[in-house]
Write an enzyme that holds these catalytic residues in place. Structure first.
Site, short mmCIF file in Angstrom:
data_model
loop_
_atom_site.label_atom_id
_atom_site.label_comp_id
_atom_site.label_asym_id
_atom_site.label_seq_id
_atom_site.Cartn_x
_atom_site.Cartn_y
_atom_site.Cartn_z
CG ASP A 17 4.52 -4.10 4.97
OD1 ASP A 17 3.38 -3.38 4.51
OD2 ASP A 17 4.98 -5.06 4.53
CG ASP A 18 0.12 -3.50 6.24
OD1 ASP A 18 0.44 -2.87 5.20
OD2 ASP A 18 -0.40 -4.76 6.38
CB CYS B 267 2.38 -3.80 0.24
SG CYS B 267 1.79 -4.41 1.66
CG HIS C 16 4.83 -6.54 -2.12
ND1 HIS C 16 3.91 -6.38 -1.36
CD2 HIS C 16 4.22 -7.12 -3.25
CE1 HIS C 16 2.67 -7.15 -1.95
NE2 HIS C 16 2.79 -7.46 -3.09
CG ASP D 167 3.30 -0.39 3.08
OD1 ASP D 167 2.71 -0.27 4.14
OD2 ASP D 167 3.39 -1.33 2.58
CG ASN D 168 -0.46 -0.17 3.56
OD1 ASN D 168 0.24 -0.87 2.78
ND2 ASN D 168 -0.86 -0.56 4.50
#
Ligand code: CA
Length: 476
Positions: free
Chosen positions: A40-41, A80, A136, A284-285
């Site tokens: 995540d990130d 996300c 999410h 995810d990003n």
């Protein structure tokens, strides 16, 4: 005598089969297991094999170095929830209006009930499906992971959480504190006392051991290294040389993530299923490079999370399938939309045209069978505020990248050649008007096939709860 000769011949045949590898090929006709790990990130340059010098990531490096490291691996959204909607449906999430995060009055929104996840198809094909981590995609009961194809769930059914149960220990960005600590096992509340990344890694390894004999699909969606910044002394000690406090804690969180990935890979080896298991790792990003959260590094890419510049959408992306993919580096653009058709093909599930998947099966490309680029063109749309036509957007075609930041003051299309200018510094739009016009036309054509966003970033003053449009409640 004849019996002995037959016996000797049998042994010789068996030895020859073993030597030629035919026996292992016969054994491998079993459907592969699939482990999809999402960080995540995580910044593009925050893994050793991607260039990180200050964060030890031996397990992620080993994964990348024993599989395929994709230099041009993309996700469909720079934040996300939209990115996860694209991954799990295999469809551009803008097709069903999932352009942005839901927040405040939109908090009851999620992955459109009309959409089907590829996980449901794998389950229908006999796979044991499990998820560990951050969802999410909607907190309502009918949007819960257990309602969207997963047979087992352990983690955060909401929108992200703290890493430690103690109150006010997490720092979001540099100042703001946050404690959200609510978890489910399947649909029931569960208490987690460990550091969250450790808990997710252990749970994932246990799932693998438990289902090692069945073909399984396991989705491990780590919260790390998303804010709040929280790490334990064990991990902080490994990166004590980093002087900046934010970067140091972030690095410790990445190191914990790396340990957890190591536990997952070890579990596959211990259960003797590593060769016939597809393992995919991506973020995810892009890493969060905003001024208030400036801990990640997307070097040499521009900007980060929330942007349609490369730093927001190009991510660390590794795929490993020892029985099919030769070890190497793959440089053609691929996108997270490709995971659904890749997994379904590997599981021998026929993709029906009415599912309208947007990606391609990557296996022929990664195995070296197909030398063509998997995609002619890729698109992005990202919605900022609800102000009409204030889309951020991007198009990737060959080495060319067309990008629009979306904010009204910067809403012109810019053009970059990534072969010469991976950092998107030198805007070539003025000197290539025809190319810009052609690419804009392709984007507009794609944009017409999308739904208008179902929600936008709602301000705190907006108290109207989100209501699904009627057509999104009917399954196709
Ligand atoms: Ca994220």
């Amino acid at each position: 005598m004849m019996k002995t000769i037959r016996c000797i011949l049998k042994v010789i045949c068996l030895a020859m089969l073993l030597l030629s590898g035919d026996l292992s090929a016969a054994e491998s006709s079993a459907k592969p297991n699939i482990v999809l790990i999402v960080a995540d990130d995580l910044g593009y340059a925050d893994v050793g094999v991607q260039g990180a010098k200050d964060i030890p990531t031996p397990n992620l490096d080993a994964l990348a170095n024993s599989g395929v490291r994709c230099t041009d691996g993309y996700v469909t959204g720079p934040v996300c929830s939209p990115s996860r909607a694209g991954i799990l449906t295999g469809r551009y999430q803008e097709r069903f209006g999932h352009d942005v995060l839901f927040w405040n009055s939109n908090a009851n929104a999620g992955l459109s009930p009309k959409e089907t996840t590829f996980v449901q198809h794998l389950r229908d094909a006999g796979y044991v499906t499990g998820m560990v981590g951050k969802w999410h995609l909607g907190k309502e009961e009918y949007l819960h992971p257990m309602s969207r194809g997963f047979m087992e769930f352990f983690g955060d059914p909401g929108h992200g959480s703290s890493y430690l149960p103690e109150k006010d220990t997490g720092v979001v960005g540099r100042t703001e504190k946050r404690t959200i600590y609510e978890f489910h096992r399947n649909r029931e509340p569960v208490d987690i006392r460990e550091y969250l990344t450790d808990a997710y890694g252990n749970e994932a390894a246990n799932f693998i051991s438990k289902h090692a004999k069945a073909p399984f699909f396991l989705y491990v969606a780590f919260n790390a290294p998303h804010v709040p910044l929280q790490a334990t002394d064990k991990y902080l000690a490994r990166v004590s040389g980093i002087t900046d406090a934010g970067r140091r804690t972030y690095a410790a969180m990445v190191s914990a993530l790396d340990d957890a990935v190591g536990r997952i890979l070890d579990s596959l080896t211990e259960n003797k299923i590593a060769d016939n298991t597809i393992v995919v790792f991506l973020s995810d990003n892009g890493g969060d490079s905003r001024q208030s959260h400036d801990n990640a590094s997307n070097y040499p890419l521009s900007f980060g999370k929330g942007s349609t510049y490369e730093g927001g959408i190009r991510v660390p992306f590794f795929l490993k399938w020892p029985e099919k993919y030769p070890v190497g580096v793959y440089r053609q653009p691929i996108i997270s939309l490709d995971l659904a058709p890749t997994f379904l093909a590997a599981a021998d599930v026929r993709v029906e045209p009415e599912w309208k998947l947007d990606g391609v099966d990557l296996t022929p490309f990664l195995s070296g069978e197909n030398k063509e680029p998997p995609h002619d063109i890729l698109f992005w749309r990202y919605w900022f505020t609800g102000e009409k036509e204030s889309f951020a957007a991007a198009v990737r075609q060959g080495p060319w990248k067309l990008v629009r930041a979306g904010l009204s003051a910067q809403s012109n299309w810019k053009l970059y050649n990534l072969d010469d200018d991976i950092g998107e510094k030198n805007d070539l739009a003025k000197s290539n008007p025809e190319r810009v016009a052609r690419m804009v036309e392709r984007w507009e054509e794609w944009n017409k096939s999308l739904r208008y966003p179902l929600w936008h970033f709602a301000g705190p003053q907006d108290k109207t709860p989100f209501v699904w449009p009627e057509d999104q409640l009917q399954k196709h």
